[in-house]
Design an enzyme around this catalytic site. Sequence first.
Site, mmCIF file in Angstrom:
data_model
loop_
_atom_site.group_PDB
_atom_site.id
_atom_site.type_symbol
_atom_site.label_atom_id
_atom_site.label_comp_id
_atom_site.label_asym_id
_atom_site.label_seq_id
_atom_site.Cartn_x
_atom_site.Cartn_y
_atom_site.Cartn_z
ATOM 1 N N ALA A 39 0.840 -1.209 0.000
ATOM 2 C CA ALA A 39 0.000 0.000 0.000
ATOM 3 C C ALA A 39 0.866 1.247 0.000
ATOM 4 O O ALA A 39 1.910 1.285 0.650
ATOM 5 C CB ALA A 39 -0.899 0.014 1.228
ATOM 6 N N THR A 87 5.467 3.471 6.595
ATOM 7 C CA THR A 87 5.064 4.814 6.174
ATOM 8 C C THR A 87 5.754 5.820 7.092
ATOM 9 O O THR A 87 6.397 5.446 8.078
ATOM 10 C CB THR A 87 3.535 5.021 6.315
ATOM 11 O OG1 THR A 87 3.221 5.166 7.710
ATOM 12 C CG2 THR A 87 2.739 3.858 5.762
ATOM 13 N N LYS A 134 7.796 5.703 13.459
ATOM 14 C CA LYS A 134 7.821 6.031 14.890
ATOM 15 C C LYS A 134 6.500 6.605 15.396
ATOM 16 O O LYS A 134 6.159 6.466 16.568
ATOM 17 C CB LYS A 134 8.901 7.097 15.168
ATOM 18 C CG LYS A 134 10.311 6.618 15.014
ATOM 19 C CD LYS A 134 11.302 7.753 15.115
ATOM 20 C CE LYS A 134 11.556 8.485 13.840
ATOM 21 N NZ LYS A 134 12.145 7.776 12.714
ATOM 22 N N ALA A 171 17.715 2.374 13.417
ATOM 23 C CA ALA A 171 17.539 1.604 12.164
ATOM 24 C C ALA A 171 17.778 0.113 12.390
ATOM 25 O O ALA A 171 17.013 -0.527 13.096
ATOM 26 C CB ALA A 171 18.428 2.184 11.066
ATOM 27 N N GLU A 225 16.179 15.713 5.886
ATOM 28 C CA GLU A 225 14.874 15.716 5.227
ATOM 29 C C GLU A 225 14.882 16.874 4.220
ATOM 30 O O GLU A 225 15.700 17.801 4.357
ATOM 31 C CB GLU A 225 13.773 15.954 6.273
ATOM 32 C CG GLU A 225 13.605 14.835 7.290
ATOM 33 C CD GLU A 225 13.118 13.541 6.675
ATOM 34 O OE1 GLU A 225 12.384 13.582 5.668
ATOM 35 O OE2 GLU A 225 13.490 12.468 7.190
ATOM 36 N N LYS A 235 12.329 9.127 19.170
ATOM 37 C CA LYS A 235 13.105 7.907 19.457
ATOM 38 C C LYS A 235 13.299 7.759 20.967
ATOM 39 O O LYS A 235 13.227 6.647 21.508
ATOM 40 C CB LYS A 235 14.467 7.958 18.745
ATOM 41 C CG LYS A 235 14.340 7.871 17.236
ATOM 42 C CD LYS A 235 15.671 8.098 16.547
ATOM 43 C CE LYS A 235 15.493 8.125 15.043
ATOM 44 N NZ LYS A 235 16.684 8.536 14.321
HETATM 45 N N1 LIG Z 1 15.423 6.206 6.066
HETATM 46 C C1 LIG Z 1 15.918 5.797 7.199
HETATM 47 O O1 LIG Z 1 17.133 5.711 7.380
HETATM 48 C C2 LIG Z 1 14.991 5.415 8.307
HETATM 49 C C3 LIG Z 1 15.516 4.877 9.494
HETATM 50 C C4 LIG Z 1 14.620 4.443 10.497
HETATM 51 C C5 LIG Z 1 13.255 4.609 10.300
HETATM 52 N N2 LIG Z 1 12.788 5.186 9.153
HETATM 53 C C6 LIG Z 1 11.357 5.370 9.011
HETATM 54 O O2 LIG Z 1 10.873 4.574 7.943
HETATM 55 C C7 LIG Z 1 9.649 5.135 7.471
HETATM 56 C C8 LIG Z 1 9.684 5.170 5.948
HETATM 57 O O3 LIG Z 1 10.684 6.043 5.499
HETATM 58 P P1 LIG Z 1 10.875 6.263 3.921
HETATM 59 O O4 LIG Z 1 12.134 7.015 3.787
HETATM 60 O O5 LIG Z 1 10.680 4.994 3.194
HETATM 61 O O6 LIG Z 1 9.630 7.228 3.597
HETATM 62 P P2 LIG Z 1 9.041 7.587 2.145
HETATM 63 O O7 LIG Z 1 10.042 7.276 1.078
HETATM 64 O O8 LIG Z 1 8.483 8.947 2.267
HETATM 65 O O9 LIG Z 1 7.853 6.526 1.952
HETATM 66 C C9 LIG Z 1 6.692 6.550 2.698
HETATM 67 C C10 LIG Z 1 5.670 5.676 2.011
HETATM 68 O O10 LIG Z 1 4.514 5.596 2.856
HETATM 69 C C11 LIG Z 1 3.359 5.818 2.047
HETATM 70 N N3 LIG Z 1 2.263 6.308 2.902
HETATM 71 C C12 LIG Z 1 2.096 7.534 3.452
HETATM 72 N N4 LIG Z 1 0.974 7.554 4.205
HETATM 73 C C13 LIG Z 1 0.431 6.318 4.120
HETATM 74 C C14 LIG Z 1 -0.707 5.705 4.670
HETATM 75 N N5 LIG Z 1 -1.527 6.391 5.485
HETATM 76 N N6 LIG Z 1 -0.969 4.425 4.371
HETATM 77 C C15 LIG Z 1 -0.157 3.699 3.568
HETATM 78 N N7 LIG Z 1 0.967 4.231 2.998
HETATM 79 C C16 LIG Z 1 1.248 5.516 3.279
HETATM 80 C C17 LIG Z 1 3.805 6.794 1.002
HETATM 81 O O11 LIG Z 1 2.889 6.783 -0.066
HETATM 82 P P3 LIG Z 1 3.044 7.733 -1.365
HETATM 83 O O12 LIG Z 1 4.117 7.082 -2.178
HETATM 84 O O13 LIG Z 1 1.702 7.647 -1.981
HETATM 85 O O14 LIG Z 1 3.397 9.096 -0.859
HETATM 86 C C18 LIG Z 1 5.175 6.194 0.659
HETATM 87 O O15 LIG Z 1 5.002 5.116 -0.228
HETATM 88 C C19 LIG Z 1 9.531 6.516 8.130
HETATM 89 O O16 LIG Z 1 8.619 6.441 9.196
HETATM 90 C C20 LIG Z 1 10.943 6.768 8.642
HETATM 91 O O17 LIG Z 1 10.972 7.626 9.776
HETATM 92 C C21 LIG Z 1 13.614 5.561 8.154
#
Ligand SMILES: NC(=O)c1ccc[n+]([C@@H]2O[C@H](COP(=O)([O-])OP(=O)(O)OC[C@H]3O[C@@H](n4cnc5c(N)ncnc54)[C@H](OP(=O)(O)O)[C@@H]3O)[C@@H](O)[C@H]2O)c1
Length: 360
Positions: free
Chosen positions: A45, A101, A125, A152, A208, A223
């Site tokens: 999704a 997400t 989170k 992570a 970001e 965190k």
């Molecule tokens: N990057 C890291 O190093 C890291 C480390 C630890 C934790 N995280 C966490 O991992 C999570 C994902 O990060 P990311 O970088 O992959 O984010 P991202 O690239 O922005 O991807 C988020 C995804 O979630 C989807 N989404 C948003 N709202 C939704 C909902 N209500 N229901 C279903 N899908 C939804 C978005 O859809 P659309 O494509 O339609 O916008 C997108 O596909 C975040 O919470 C982040 O804090 C990341």
Amino acid sequence: MKNRNPIKLIIFGFGKIGRELVKQILDAETQLEKESLLVSITGLADSQGLLVDPGGLTPQQIEAAFTQKQQSRSLHEMISALNRDRVSHYLDSNTILIDTTASQETLPVLKEAMAAEAGIVLANKFPLCQSWADVQDLFTYPRLKYEATVGAGLPVIAALKSLLASGDELDSIVGCLSGTLGYLCSRLEKGLAYSAAIQEACDLGFTEPDPRQDLSGMDVARKAIILSRTAGFPVELADIAVESLYPEALKTVSVSDFLQSVSQEDGRYTKLVKQASDKQKVPRYAAQITAEGIRVGLSMIEKTSPMGSLKGTDNYIALHTRRYSPSPLVISGPGAGNEVTAAGVFSDIIRLTKEMNGRR
Ligand SMILES: NC(=O)c1ccc[n+]([C@@H]2O[C@H](COP(=O)([O-])OP(=O)(O)OC[C@H]3O[C@@H](n4cnc5c(N)ncnc54)[C@H](OP(=O)(O)O)[C@@H]3O)[C@@H](O)[C@H]2O)c1
């Protein structure tokens, strides 16, 4: 007896982490089968659409979903896609719902997963940081894993939980929990101006899109809340003292205006870093968690200490407990990045799959 039906995986969020996770699961298929760990991706999704088949999505469907996102299109536009809200129909005790997400709105669906006795794995989170009254049942839910929310892929939550389960008592947790702010601090330490260090971190993709999201300290605060609540201290976000690394006056301006104006802070940070350096100290953005509360902000740390020696984007978490005293149990390493984060989520899925199989 072992469960022979594959555990069904529904992945909520098909962004950077969600897509990397799917790749890792598909790459590990043979290894998982060898270990009789049968999993099947049954749902994907994004913010609008849900691609789902309880019998397992085909490789072609998954490939088409990748293509869709590469073209910056929603899964909702795919012929077989459903409205994302329909996910509740597909939750049962043989399913794991994975939240990758960055949404603040997934708690209701996680509650539905709990009601259906599904497994839950989080990289997001936000659900764990909502008011304690709303989420305490999530923290005690036996089929929840959330390792990737802090550090992570680093095994921080697992280490903390196993110390507590074996009767140890937590005194405090001290940590550098943000790769971005770690990078900023190590560049300040090297003498770079504050504004130049921010611009550099942006250019390298460490922040970001709006760097204020990192500089506000709120991501670190979340965190810290997760660690604190895991340790049994049910703190609320509003109770935490969080030091922002940018002035309130720049809160509402555009990102480009922010990046242009932020040099007004250079002198202040240069002075702070110089004063610290004269005392053999370095700046670190740290969280301190105890039963009494949480402090999140800039601290000046002995240069030769483990936290002072931290380099670049690495995270550092020290668990000070009755047994681990005076030396804490330390976990350190990359605390961000798509591969290690997805790997942290994947490890949780494997652990939960084993637990769910063992129940039958
Ligand atoms: N990057 C890291 O190093 C890291 C480390 C630890 C934790 N995280 C966490 O991992 C999570 C994902 O990060 P990311 O970088 O992959 O984010 P991202 O690239 O922005 O991807 C988020 C995804 O979630 C989807 N989404 C948003 N709202 C939704 C909902 N209500 N229901 C279903 N899908 C939804 C978005 O859809 P659309 O494509 O339609 O916008 C997108 O596909 C975040 O919470 C982040 O804090 C990341």
